[in-house]
Motif scaffolding. Sequence first.
Motif, short mmCIF file in Angstrom:
data_model
loop_
_atom_site.label_atom_id
_atom_site.label_comp_id
_atom_site.label_asym_id
_atom_site.label_seq_id
_atom_site.Cartn_x
_atom_site.Cartn_y
_atom_site.Cartn_z
N VAL A 135 49.40 38.97 32.53
CA VAL A 135 49.25 38.90 33.98
C VAL A 135 47.87 38.38 34.37
O VAL A 135 46.86 38.83 33.86
N GLY A 136 47.89 37.45 35.32
CA GLY A 136 46.66 36.96 35.92
C GLY A 136 46.70 37.24 37.42
O GLY A 136 47.74 37.07 38.05
N GLY A 137 45.59 37.70 37.96
CA GLY A 137 45.54 37.97 39.39
C GLY A 137 44.67 39.18 39.67
O GLY A 137 44.01 39.72 38.78
N PRO A 138 44.64 39.62 40.93
CA PRO A 138 43.78 40.74 41.31
C PRO A 138 44.17 42.05 40.62
O PRO A 138 45.36 42.38 40.52
N GLU A 139 43.17 42.77 40.15
CA GLU A 139 43.42 44.02 39.44
C GLU A 139 44.16 45.03 40.30
O GLU A 139 45.04 45.75 39.83
N GLY A 140 43.83 45.10 41.59
CA GLY A 140 44.51 46.05 42.47
C GLY A 140 46.00 45.78 42.57
O GLY A 140 46.82 46.70 42.51
N ALA A 141 46.37 44.50 42.71
CA ALA A 141 47.78 44.13 42.76
C ALA A 141 48.45 44.42 41.42
O ALA A 141 49.58 44.91 41.36
N PHE A 142 47.74 44.14 40.33
CA PHE A 142 48.27 44.43 38.99
C PHE A 142 48.59 45.92 38.86
O PHE A 142 49.67 46.28 38.37
N GLU A 143 47.68 46.78 39.28
CA GLU A 143 47.91 48.23 39.16
C GLU A 143 49.11 48.67 40.01
O GLU A 143 49.86 49.56 39.60
N THR A 144 49.30 48.03 41.16
CA THR A 144 50.46 48.36 42.00
C THR A 144 51.77 47.99 41.31
O THR A 144 52.74 48.73 41.36
N VAL A 145 51.78 46.82 40.68
CA VAL A 145 53.01 46.30 40.08
C VAL A 145 53.23 46.80 38.65
O VAL A 145 54.35 46.78 38.15
N LYS A 146 52.20 47.32 38.02
CA LYS A 146 52.29 47.74 36.61
C LYS A 146 53.49 48.65 36.31
O LYS A 146 54.16 48.46 35.29
N PRO A 147 53.83 49.63 37.16
CA PRO A 147 55.00 50.45 36.85
C PRO A 147 56.30 49.63 36.76
O PRO A 147 57.21 49.99 35.99
N LEU A 148 56.39 48.54 37.50
CA LEU A 148 57.55 47.66 37.39
C LEU A 148 57.50 46.88 36.08
O LEU A 148 58.52 46.76 35.38
N PHE A 149 56.33 46.36 35.75
CA PHE A 149 56.18 45.66 34.48
C PHE A 149 56.58 46.56 33.31
O PHE A 149 57.23 46.12 32.36
#
Length: 163
Positions: A135-149
């Motif tokens: 994943v590339g992009g903002p860490e905050g967005a990554f943390e939000t989406v991580k449970p889906l990943f």
Amino acid sequence: MNVGFIGLGIMGTPMAGHLIDAGHQLFVYDVFKIPEALTAKGATAVASSTEVAKHADIIILMVPDTPHVDEAVFGAGGVAAGLTPGKIVVDMSSISPVETKKFAEKINALGCDYLDAPVSGGDVGAKAASLTIMVGGPEGAFETVKPLFERMGKNITLVRGND
């Protein structure tokens, strides 16, 4: 979470299925037929990518190539037309890194985050929820989406943050 999923082919269908199995509300769209297996599990089929974006907080794309992402996001009936500030667009397709940066800039200008999250593992990994997701992009967005990943893959790495 209210999640949108665009691209329900050999990879997207099992990936979307894992998210439904985890209890997420899915709004789905594909240029071809929506798999009955997903609607039978509770996914809501909508008429366009714009409709997906209107209903979902996180919009995931899993389409074949760069022109398909461009059309799904910025074409007529595309995701961009349905976005409101604060939403997250996640492209899990393997596409041109140069175009990905351009897409991210356009989505950011709409007040939304964009995650570039290509996968490896093929249809076997998609079915087994064992994909590798970079994943590339903002860490905050990554943390939000991580449970889906985590519902779709086993090896999930933020390779580039741009907060």
